[in-house]
Structure formats: C-alpha cells, structure tokens
Design an enzyme around this catalytic site. Structure first.
Site, PDB file in Angstrom:
ATOM      1  N   CYS A  58       3.920   9.466   0.397  1.00  0.00           N
ATOM      2  CA  CYS A  58       2.554   9.914   0.146  1.00  0.00           C
ATOM      3  C   CYS A  58       2.498  10.831  -1.068  1.00  0.00           C
ATOM      4  CB  CYS A  58       2.002  10.642   1.372  1.00  0.00           C
ATOM      5  SG  CYS A  58       0.338  11.289   1.130  1.00  0.00           S
ATOM      6  N   HIS A  99       3.655   4.597  12.606  1.00  0.00           N
ATOM      7  CA  HIS A  99       3.941   4.559  11.170  1.00  0.00           C
ATOM      8  C   HIS A  99       4.951   5.650  10.865  1.00  0.00           C
ATOM      9  CE1 HIS A  99       2.962   4.046   6.833  1.00  0.00           C
ATOM     10  NE2 HIS A  99       3.209   5.348   6.785  1.00  0.00           N
ATOM     11  N   ASN A 147       9.132   4.964   3.220  1.00  0.00           N
ATOM     12  CA  ASN A 147       8.845   4.478   4.564  1.00  0.00           C
ATOM     13  C   ASN A 147      10.138   4.019   5.227  1.00  0.00           C
ATOM     14  OD1 ASN A 147       5.676   4.100   4.821  1.00  0.00           O
ATOM     15  ND2 ASN A 147       6.259   3.550   2.736  1.00  0.00           N
ATOM     16  N   ARG A 159       0.842  -1.200   0.000  1.00  0.00           N
ATOM     17  CA  ARG A 159       0.000   0.000   0.000  1.00  0.00           C
ATOM     18  C   ARG A 159       0.869   1.238   0.000  1.00  0.00           C
ATOM     19  NH1 ARG A 159      -1.314   4.922   2.422  1.00  0.00           N
ATOM     20  NH2 ARG A 159      -0.815   3.987   4.448  1.00  0.00           N
ATOM     21  N   ASP A 160       1.353   1.621   1.154  1.00  0.00           N
ATOM     22  CA  ASP A 160       2.129   2.851   1.239  1.00  0.00           C
ATOM     23  C   ASP A 160       3.419   2.746   0.436  1.00  0.00           C
ATOM     24  OD1 ASP A 160       2.511   5.431   2.006  1.00  0.00           O
ATOM     25  OD2 ASP A 160       3.153   4.992   4.037  1.00  0.00           O
ATOM     26  N   HIS A 218       8.382   7.370   8.558  1.00  0.00           N
ATOM     27  CA  HIS A 218       9.070   7.510   7.276  1.00  0.00           C
ATOM     28  C   HIS A 218      10.521   7.896   7.558  1.00  0.00           C
ATOM     29  CE1 HIS A 218       5.711   7.475   4.197  1.00  0.00           C
ATOM     30  NE2 HIS A 218       5.071   7.373   5.347  1.00  0.00           N
TER      31      HIS A 218
END
Length: 319
Positions: free
Chosen positions: A241, A208, A250, A16-17, A210
């Site tokens: 993002c 979460h 990430n 996903r990310d 980065h």
C-alpha cells in the site's frame, strides 16, 4: 494428492494491489494479457484495478479501459476496488459488476488512503450498495487495517466487529478482513475471523494478507481454518500500500496455491504461473518474493532425482 482442508478460493490481486506500489503503469493490452492468462490457468477470481485517482496511484490510471475491454464472462470473475459511490457508478458504467468497497478501521489510515474519516466512508456505503444492486452486481465490505495501523498501532478487534455489524454495511455479500501491514500472527487472524463469522451477519469471509513479516502463508492458512472461503494473493508476492508506510508485498499467489493445492492447480499450472510471474516482475524491475518459485528454480535436485533448475521437473511434487 494432498489438499488443504477446508478449501478456499484464491483471488489474485496482482493487477490492483500488486501494481499500485510499483509506480509503473502497465499498458492496457499488457494488463489484459495477464488477466486472461490467469483466467486460462484456472484462477477463480481476480482483482483487476482500482478507481483511485490516477494522479495519486498512477498504475491504476487505465482501470476503466481494462474493464471496457473485458467480456461479461471475464468480468464475472473480476473485482474492482472502489471507495465512493461515484467510483461504483463509473466502474459499473464501464461494465464492472463486482465491487470491493474499501475503507480503513483506523481513521488515520483512511485519511491517508482515501482522504476522509472512516465514518464518512461508512455513511456513504448504502448509496454504493444501491448502485451495485441497480446493475445486478455484488459489493464487498472491505476493512483495511483490521489488525494494525501504521499511524495508530494495534487496532482493537472490537472496532472491526463494530464496523462489520453497522447497519449501513447491510447489503454487502462479502466481508474482507485485511492485514494491511502484514504484522498479524496466525492466532490473531484465527481469532478475528472466528469472531467475524460468529458475531456478524452471515456473509462470505475473505482474508487479504501481506507477507511483510514473513507470515503471509501461515496467516492465510489460519484464516481458512477459521472459516474464510476466499483469500487474496499476488504473483511473486508483488505489491503493498503506497499510503501505509512499512507495508510491502502481498502474500504470494504461488505460495498460497502450493500450500492449499486446489483441484485445478497442477505442476504444469505452477510452471506456467511462475513464468508469467517472472516475466512481469522483470518488466517491473521488482524482486521475486515467492518462496515456491524460488524453490522450484533452485539448483538443487527435485524429489524425482532429476535436476531442478528451470526444467519441468522442478515443478513436480510428491503426492
């Protein structure tokens, strides 16, 4: 063998990310191959896709197909990013049972990312919770830009605490605190996670992070020390993002695992994960950001005295 304590569970968010900023959609079969390889390696949890519109985030366009091909046992370990009750409804119909309901602490980023104010997103959360409960699922309260917004700058910690305590978020099993831009420093992360644990409802705390500014692993370890019991990472540090200027990859899953050393993570696990990561990043024409993989592939000598390079010895470490 060294273990970082307290322990936390890794959730790999590559599908996903990790993918959403690449602009390239992997075929469903390829996504399933990677998901199942990570499960086979022992990764406890995965984020496998997003219900964001395919015209806005093309790499997520086949998320429903991916969900539909996974077994119930596989889906029990998988999470899907959602932003509206309708997202939850569609993902649940495909078979998903774990939902990450995400919106931003800052209105500007929420408008850019989801197309509505934070208040509108929060007001819709009770319906999302009800739908998840109707299928015996779990739903997370995910707060993006918990530290910094690309449009508004620093986000006051009290804003995050206010959202976390809003009664409309009642029913979330977890709360996800996101360093969306990767600009937080360890003392900030530790302080906010401690406040979330002390001042908000009792839920599992997820971090979460980065690695945009090089502090991804340090921030992750600070979060774990402060009480986070799940942390996010992606293969090779892939990701970012598309609606947050300046947000790059990430925190690397390999780097988090090398730092924390959970029981299931062994040198052979790292070797297999590094190969999987390298193949994927080559396929996507993306750089390798994992320091652990770079170190293991270096031309120096391993601690055992054998040549490092690409041999299995490169993935050994001293207990």
């Amino acid at each position: 063998m060294y273990r970082f304590a307290p322990a936390a569970e890794l959730r790999d968010v590559t599908m996903r990310d990790g993918l959403q900023l690449t602009g390239k959609m992997l075929p469903t079969d390829r996504k399933l191959e990677i998901i199942r390889a990570l499960i086979e390696l022992g990764v406890p949890s995965l984020e496998i896709g997003s219900m964001a519109r395919g015209d806005k985030v093309p790499p997520m366009a086949n998320t429903l197909e991916v969900i539909g091909e996974l077994t119930a046992a596989e889906l029990a370990r998988c999470w899907v990013w959602v932003a509206t009750p309708r997202h939850v409804e569609k993902a649940a119909a495909a078979g998903a049972r774990n939902f990450q309901y995400c919106f931003s602490a800052s209105d500007s980023h929420n408008q850019a990312n989801i197309g509505r104010t934070t208040e509108v997103s929060l007001a819709a959360m009770p319906d999302a919770v009800d739908i998840s409960r109707s299928v015996d699922g779990e739903i997370e309260l995910c707060i993006a830009t918990s530290f910094t917004c690309p449009f508004e700058g620093q986000v006051p910690p009290d804003r995050v605490i206010e959202i976390a305590n809003d009664e409309r978020a009642t029913g979330a099993t977890d709360i996800v605190i996101c360093d969306t831009l990767g600009q937080a420093v360890p003392v900030q992360v530790q302080s906010l996670i401690e406040r979330v644990r002390a001042e908000t409802p009792d839920r599992r705390v997820v971090f979460h992070g980065h690695d945009t500014w090089g502090l991804g692993v340090a921030n992750t370890l600070a979060a774990i020390s402060a009480g986070a019991t799940m942390v996010d990472g992606s293969l090779g540090g892939l990701g970012g993002c598309p609606f947050a200027p300046g947000a790059s990859g990430n925190t690397s899953s390999e780097d988090i695992l090398f730092a924390t050393r959970p029981d299931w993570f062994e040198p052979k696990t790292l070797a297999a994960m590094a190969t999987l990561s390298e193949e994927l990043l080559t396929e996507l024409n993306e750089p390798m950001r994992s320091k652990t993989v770079q170190g293991a592939r270096s031309k120096g000598s391993s601690r055992t005295g054998r040549s490092a390079g690409s041999t299995p010895a490169a993935f050994e470490w001293v207990a």
